[in-house]
Design a protein around this motif. Structure first.
Motif, PDB file in Angstrom:
ATOM      1  N   ILE A 287       7.738  -6.043   0.374  1.00 31.38           N
ATOM      2  CA  ILE A 287       8.229  -4.911   1.050  1.00 31.38           C
ATOM      3  C   ILE A 287       7.739  -3.872   1.181  1.00 31.38           C
ATOM      4  O   ILE A 287       7.565  -3.119   1.505  1.00 31.38           O
ATOM      5  CB  ILE A 287       9.986  -5.635   1.471  1.00 31.38           C
ATOM      6  CG1 ILE A 287       9.957  -6.882   2.217  1.00 31.38           C
ATOM      7  CG2 ILE A 287      10.395  -4.238   2.594  1.00 31.38           C
ATOM      8  CD1 ILE A 287      11.303  -7.355   2.454  1.00 31.38           C
ATOM      9  N   LYS A 288       8.083  -3.566  -0.677  1.00 34.89           N
ATOM     10  CA  LYS A 288       8.440  -2.380  -1.103  1.00 34.89           C
ATOM     11  C   LYS A 288       6.994  -1.474  -0.902  1.00 34.89           C
ATOM     12  O   LYS A 288       6.867  -0.349  -1.072  1.00 34.89           O
ATOM     13  CB  LYS A 288       8.891  -1.741  -2.731  1.00 34.89           C
ATOM     14  CG  LYS A 288       8.946   0.147  -3.350  1.00 34.89           C
ATOM     15  CD  LYS A 288       9.955  -0.238  -4.376  1.00 34.89           C
ATOM     16  CE  LYS A 288      11.106  -0.251  -4.622  1.00 34.89           C
ATOM     17  NZ  LYS A 288      12.082  -0.287  -5.385  1.00 34.89           N
ATOM     18  N   GLN A 289       5.903  -2.158  -1.124  1.00 34.60           N
ATOM     19  CA  GLN A 289       4.349  -2.313  -1.785  1.00 34.60           C
ATOM     20  C   GLN A 289       4.068  -1.927   0.001  1.00 34.60           C
ATOM     21  O   GLN A 289       3.085  -1.879   0.629  1.00 34.60           O
ATOM     22  CB  GLN A 289       3.593  -3.463  -2.572  1.00 34.60           C
ATOM     23  CG  GLN A 289       4.022  -3.596  -4.172  1.00 34.60           C
ATOM     24  CD  GLN A 289       3.034  -4.472  -4.275  1.00 34.60           C
ATOM     25  OE1 GLN A 289       3.473  -5.649  -3.829  1.00 34.60           O
ATOM     26  NE2 GLN A 289       3.298  -4.940  -5.566  1.00 34.60           N
ATOM     27  N   LEU A 290       4.583  -2.866   0.246  1.00 35.89           N
ATOM     28  CA  LEU A 290       3.980  -2.922   1.726  1.00 35.89           C
ATOM     29  C   LEU A 290       4.703  -1.745   2.576  1.00 35.89           C
ATOM     30  O   LEU A 290       3.637  -1.230   4.013  1.00 35.89           O
ATOM     31  CB  LEU A 290       4.241  -4.284   2.912  1.00 35.89           C
ATOM     32  CG  LEU A 290       3.761  -4.625   4.243  1.00 35.89           C
ATOM     33  CD1 LEU A 290       2.332  -4.530   4.213  1.00 35.89           C
ATOM     34  CD2 LEU A 290       4.976  -5.431   4.375  1.00 35.89           C
ATOM     35  N   THR A 291       5.735  -1.553   2.124  1.00 37.99           N
ATOM     36  CA  THR A 291       6.149  -0.006   3.276  1.00 37.99           C
ATOM     37  C   THR A 291       5.349   0.979   2.808  1.00 37.99           C
ATOM     38  O   THR A 291       5.007   1.800   3.440  1.00 37.99           O
ATOM     39  CB  THR A 291       7.756   0.606   2.576  1.00 37.99           C
ATOM     40  OG1 THR A 291       8.093  -0.542   3.203  1.00 37.99           O
ATOM     41  CG2 THR A 291       7.828   1.812   2.646  1.00 37.99           C
ATOM     42  N   LEU A 292       4.933   1.570   1.321  1.00 30.65           N
ATOM     43  CA  LEU A 292       4.321   2.682   1.179  1.00 30.65           C
ATOM     44  C   LEU A 292       2.594   2.494   1.551  1.00 30.65           C
ATOM     45  O   LEU A 292       2.152   3.513   1.428  1.00 30.65           O
ATOM     46  CB  LEU A 292       4.007   2.161  -0.827  1.00 30.65           C
ATOM     47  CG  LEU A 292       4.899   2.829  -1.049  1.00 30.65           C
ATOM     48  CD1 LEU A 292       5.659   2.464  -2.349  1.00 30.65           C
ATOM     49  CD2 LEU A 292       5.331   4.619  -1.572  1.00 30.65           C
ATOM     50  N   TYR A 293       2.177   0.742   1.251  1.00 31.00           N
ATOM     51  CA  TYR A 293       0.823   0.781   2.715  1.00 31.00           C
ATOM     52  C   TYR A 293       0.744   1.537   3.723  1.00 31.00           C
ATOM     53  O   TYR A 293       0.155   2.340   3.854  1.00 31.00           O
ATOM     54  CB  TYR A 293      -0.105  -0.360   2.218  1.00 31.00           C
ATOM     55  CG  TYR A 293      -1.037  -1.011   2.826  1.00 31.00           C
ATOM     56  CD1 TYR A 293      -2.367  -0.276   2.374  1.00 31.00           C
ATOM     57  CD2 TYR A 293      -1.052  -1.269   4.099  1.00 31.00           C
ATOM     58  CE1 TYR A 293      -3.524  -0.064   3.738  1.00 31.00           C
ATOM     59  CE2 TYR A 293      -1.749  -1.855   4.840  1.00 31.00           C
ATOM     60  CZ  TYR A 293      -3.413  -1.222   4.321  1.00 31.00           C
ATOM     61  OH  TYR A 293      -4.393  -1.109   4.941  1.00 31.00           O
ATOM     62  N   VAL A 294       1.736   0.950   4.530  1.00 31.93           N
ATOM     63  CA  VAL A 294       2.162   1.131   6.020  1.00 31.93           C
ATOM     64  C   VAL A 294       2.507   2.710   5.670  1.00 31.93           C
ATOM     65  O   VAL A 294       1.500   3.430   7.190  1.00 31.93           O
ATOM     66  CB  VAL A 294       2.828   0.791   6.266  1.00 31.93           C
ATOM     67  CG1 VAL A 294       3.452   1.095   8.117  1.00 31.93           C
ATOM     68  CG2 VAL A 294       2.423  -0.642   6.744  1.00 31.93           C
ATOM     69  N   HIS A 295       3.088   3.420   5.410  1.00 28.28           N
ATOM     70  CA  HIS A 295       3.174   4.598   5.512  1.00 28.28           C
ATOM     71  C   HIS A 295       1.795   5.503   5.543  1.00 28.28           C
ATOM     72  O   HIS A 295       1.504   6.457   5.530  1.00 28.28           O
ATOM     73  CB  HIS A 295       4.478   5.215   4.138  1.00 28.28           C
ATOM     74  CG  HIS A 295       4.870   6.234   4.332  1.00 28.28           C
ATOM     75  ND1 HIS A 295       3.817   7.608   3.490  1.00 28.28           N
ATOM     76  CD2 HIS A 295       5.729   7.240   4.854  1.00 28.28           C
ATOM     77  CE1 HIS A 295       4.705   8.630   4.031  1.00 28.28           C
ATOM     78  NE2 HIS A 295       5.262   8.385   5.287  1.00 28.28           N
ATOM     79  N   SER A 296       0.894   4.586   4.182  1.00 32.77           N
ATOM     80  CA  SER A 296      -0.114   5.535   3.006  1.00 32.77           C
ATOM     81  C   SER A 296      -1.596   5.519   4.124  1.00 32.77           C
ATOM     82  O   SER A 296      -2.378   6.255   4.240  1.00 32.77           O
ATOM     83  CB  SER A 296      -0.942   5.311   2.585  1.00 32.77           C
ATOM     84  OG  SER A 296      -1.212   3.696   2.859  1.00 32.77           O
ATOM     85  N   LEU A 297      -1.214   4.616   5.793  1.00 33.93           N
ATOM     86  CA  LEU A 297      -2.366   4.989   6.744  1.00 33.93           C
ATOM     87  C   LEU A 297      -2.345   6.237   6.870  1.00 33.93           C
ATOM     88  O   LEU A 297      -3.850   5.317   8.214  1.00 33.93           O
ATOM     89  CB  LEU A 297      -2.121   2.986   7.414  1.00 33.93           C
ATOM     90  CG  LEU A 297      -2.140   1.976   6.648  1.00 33.93           C
ATOM     91  CD1 LEU A 297      -1.473   0.900   8.066  1.00 33.93           C
ATOM     92  CD2 LEU A 297      -3.282   1.847   6.265  1.00 33.93           C
TER      93      LEU A 297
END
Length: 301
Positions: A287-297
């Motif tokens: 979830i932490k990795q996914l959060t940072l990925y979505v934020h980086s889009l």
């Protein structure tokens, strides 16, 4: 009886061709081909002994070496996990803001989040988070957020999920308004983004919007959504009501689609990926990795 033709040929012999009768030849195969064939037979036997080969009632023959592609894959994954462990340990200990401030660690987290997104999120939100308008799945690559685009809010959305409902307003769909009133509301909503072509209908819709329909209780007095809008100077409840004043539409911004949204309503649900009781659950690290990925889009704020 006619003489027989020499059978040492790879050509064809037709009936009574050139005075010779039809014949059946029995020429031996070339030695190199024959030895190659025998070699493949020997190799097949060796393969059956060494590797999984034959299906059985309760599985398959394991082979002397007991090799399998699944075992090899697991070994490769275990080797990768060993190399990633120091980085993953840091990700688990640090906050989202701390990770975002470390470029090397951030890139590692984003690459992991991209893989998680492809497995679990892309079927709805599309590759790269471009969104799927037909299903009402929002794009994640712009700055239009229903509940907020900061790191902590994105994590909360992924962990606990979101639900939103736009009620139906047309009487035949369970609402309280006539077709004419729904048309007026449609024109007013379109006017908020400069698309209305019927000023009189939009004026009537304005009255409904702030009156009987009470649309402003979710979308705000100016129609700019529950995230940014206000109602009589006060904050709106965080219900995920979209901003109606921009050109970004979840289901579509043409007259027919906007009218359908008002008349029949809309329902959206984002599953809770951190729910312990759910059949599909992501780990806190994922979830932490996914959060940072979505934020980086590109749309994270």
């Amino acid at each position: 009886m006619a003489d027989l033709k020499d059978g040492k040929t790879t050509g064809h012999q037709w009936d009574e061709e050139e005075g010779f009768p039809l014949q059946e030849y029995n020429n031996p195969l070339p030695r190199w081909w024959l030895y190659s064939f025998y070699a493949t037979v020997v190799w097949a036997v060796i393969y059956w002994v060494l590797y999984p080969a034959w299906p059985l009632a309760d599985g398959f023959t394991k082979g002397v070496w007991e090799w399998s592609m699944y075992k090899e894959l697991k070994q490769d994954l275990d080797a990768v996990a060993v190399k990633q462990k120091p980085f993953n340990d840091r990700l688990e200990k640090l906050s989202l803001k701390e990770i975002a401030s470390d470029n090397a660690l951030l890139q590692f987290a984003v690459s992991g989040g991209k893989a998680v997104f492809g497995d679990y999120c892309a079927p709805c939100h599309g590759g790269g988070g471009v969104g799927v308008k037909a299903g009402g799945f929002p794009t994640l690559a712009d700055d239009d957020w229903l509940f907020g685009g900061d790191l902590e809010t994105i994590r909360e959305t992924i962990t606990n999920g979101r639900s939103g409902q736009m009620p139906a307003h047309l009487k035949s769909a369970g609402g309280a308004f006539s077709d004419a009133q729904v048309d007026d509301l449609t024109q007013y909503v379109l006017s908020l983004s400069g698309k209305s072509k019927d000023a009189a209908a939009a004026a009537r819709g304005d009255t409904l919007f702030r009156g009987e329909a009470a649309c402003n209780s979710c979308h705000g007095d100016k129609g700019d959504g529950s995230l940014k809008g206000t109602l009589a100077g006060g904050a709106l409840p965080p219900v995920g009501a979209p901003n109606l004043t921009d050109a970004i539409w979840l289901y579509g911004g043409d007259v027919q689609t906007v009218r359908e949204s008002i008349a029949k309503g809309r329902t959206g649900h984002m599953p809770a990926w951190g729910n312990e009781s759910a059949s599909r659950k992501l780990s806190p690290l994922q979830i932490k990795q996914l959060t940072l990925y979505v934020h980086s889009l590109g749309g994270g704020k």
